[in-house]
Design a protein around this motif. Sequence first.
Motif, PDB file in Angstrom:
ATOM      1  N   ILE A 261       5.124   4.717  -0.341  1.00  0.00           N
ATOM      2  CA  ILE A 261       3.726   5.058  -0.136  1.00  0.00           C
ATOM      3  C   ILE A 261       2.964   3.868   0.469  1.00  0.00           C
ATOM      4  O   ILE A 261       3.159   2.720   0.081  1.00  0.00           O
ATOM      5  N   GLY A 262       2.127   4.161   1.464  1.00  0.00           N
ATOM      6  CA  GLY A 262       1.290   3.138   2.060  1.00  0.00           C
ATOM      7  C   GLY A 262       1.956   2.257   3.101  1.00  0.00           C
ATOM      8  O   GLY A 262       1.343   1.309   3.597  1.00  0.00           O
TER       9      GLY A 262
ATOM     10  N   VAL B 182      10.407   2.554   7.110  1.00  0.00           N
ATOM     11  CA  VAL B 182       9.128   1.967   7.508  1.00  0.00           C
ATOM     12  C   VAL B 182       8.658   1.051   6.377  1.00  0.00           C
ATOM     13  O   VAL B 182       8.659   1.441   5.210  1.00  0.00           O
ATOM     14  N   THR B 183       8.247  -0.155   6.740  1.00  0.00           N
ATOM     15  CA  THR B 183       7.911  -1.131   5.713  1.00  0.00           C
ATOM     16  C   THR B 183       6.691  -1.954   6.112  1.00  0.00           C
ATOM     17  O   THR B 183       6.269  -1.957   7.275  1.00  0.00           O
ATOM     18  N   ALA B 184       6.138  -2.639   5.125  1.00  0.00           N
ATOM     19  CA  ALA B 184       5.036  -3.587   5.308  1.00  0.00           C
ATOM     20  C   ALA B 184       4.999  -4.445   4.054  1.00  0.00           C
ATOM     21  O   ALA B 184       5.557  -4.062   3.017  1.00  0.00           O
TER      22      ALA B 184
ATOM     23  N   GLU C 223      -3.229  -2.483  -0.536  1.00  0.00           N
ATOM     24  CA  GLU C 223      -4.566  -2.357   0.046  1.00  0.00           C
ATOM     25  C   GLU C 223      -4.755  -1.000   0.700  1.00  0.00           C
ATOM     26  O   GLU C 223      -5.794  -0.351   0.544  1.00  0.00           O
ATOM     27  N   ARG C 224      -3.738  -0.544   1.444  1.00  0.00           N
ATOM     28  CA  ARG C 224      -3.825   0.753   2.110  1.00  0.00           C
ATOM     29  C   ARG C 224      -3.919   1.894   1.093  1.00  0.00           C
ATOM     30  O   ARG C 224      -4.729   2.816   1.239  1.00  0.00           O
ATOM     31  N   VAL C 225      -3.077   1.832   0.070  1.00  0.00           N
ATOM     32  CA  VAL C 225      -3.029   2.931  -0.895  1.00  0.00           C
ATOM     33  C   VAL C 225      -4.310   3.002  -1.717  1.00  0.00           C
ATOM     34  O   VAL C 225      -4.853   4.092  -1.954  1.00  0.00           O
ATOM     35  N   MET C 226      -4.811   1.863  -2.152  1.00  0.00           N
ATOM     36  CA  MET C 226      -5.997   1.859  -2.993  1.00  0.00           C
ATOM     37  C   MET C 226      -7.250   2.293  -2.249  1.00  0.00           C
ATOM     38  O   MET C 226      -8.266   2.630  -2.868  1.00  0.00           O
TER      39      MET C 226
END
Length: 200
Positions: free
Chosen positions: A10-11, A130-132, A139-142
Amino acid sequence: MIYLGLTGSIGMGKSATAQLFRDEGVPVYDADAAVHQIYEPGGSAVEAIAVEFPHAIEDGRVNRAALREIVIDDADLLKKLESIVHPLVGETQQEFCKHAEESGADIAVLDIPLLFETGGNERVDYVVVVTAPADIQRERVMARDGMTEGILEAILAKQTPDAEKRARADFIINTVIDIDYAHEQVRSLLSAIRRKHGSK
């Protein structure tokens, strides 16, 4: 036909990466969209879920947020839900593969969030992860509506860790910089596969 299994926690930017494959003319199967489809009024999962999880039905459709709250902390209920949903989603995937092959495409992507968790990696030719970095992921998920730390941790607990996904991947798409950087990686990946297999 070469099948790529696309996954990522996720994210990580998996949905945006899936769109990049579409932009390159590659057919993409979206497992999440398939679930949405079978949860809509008249969808193939609604009746069975209404029997097992009646409180998750609203206006003739499955309320995904309500269903998640019911099963998120109960492994047995989650297994029961999966026994309903996975075969129905599998049918939509088979239909996609049939159409993709009939279209003459040389590569198709199966966008499956739980690729490793469901054994889907055994049914594709290559796995693309896909990774980060973890801080960017969080930060993206929240930033998503209705997301809490508790929900995020519960979701992550049920997903194969990012490090393990990357270790098991054939290809890795890193979304740390921007979408253009990811697009370059997608084009390079497709070019490499086509060179290897002698396709267009």
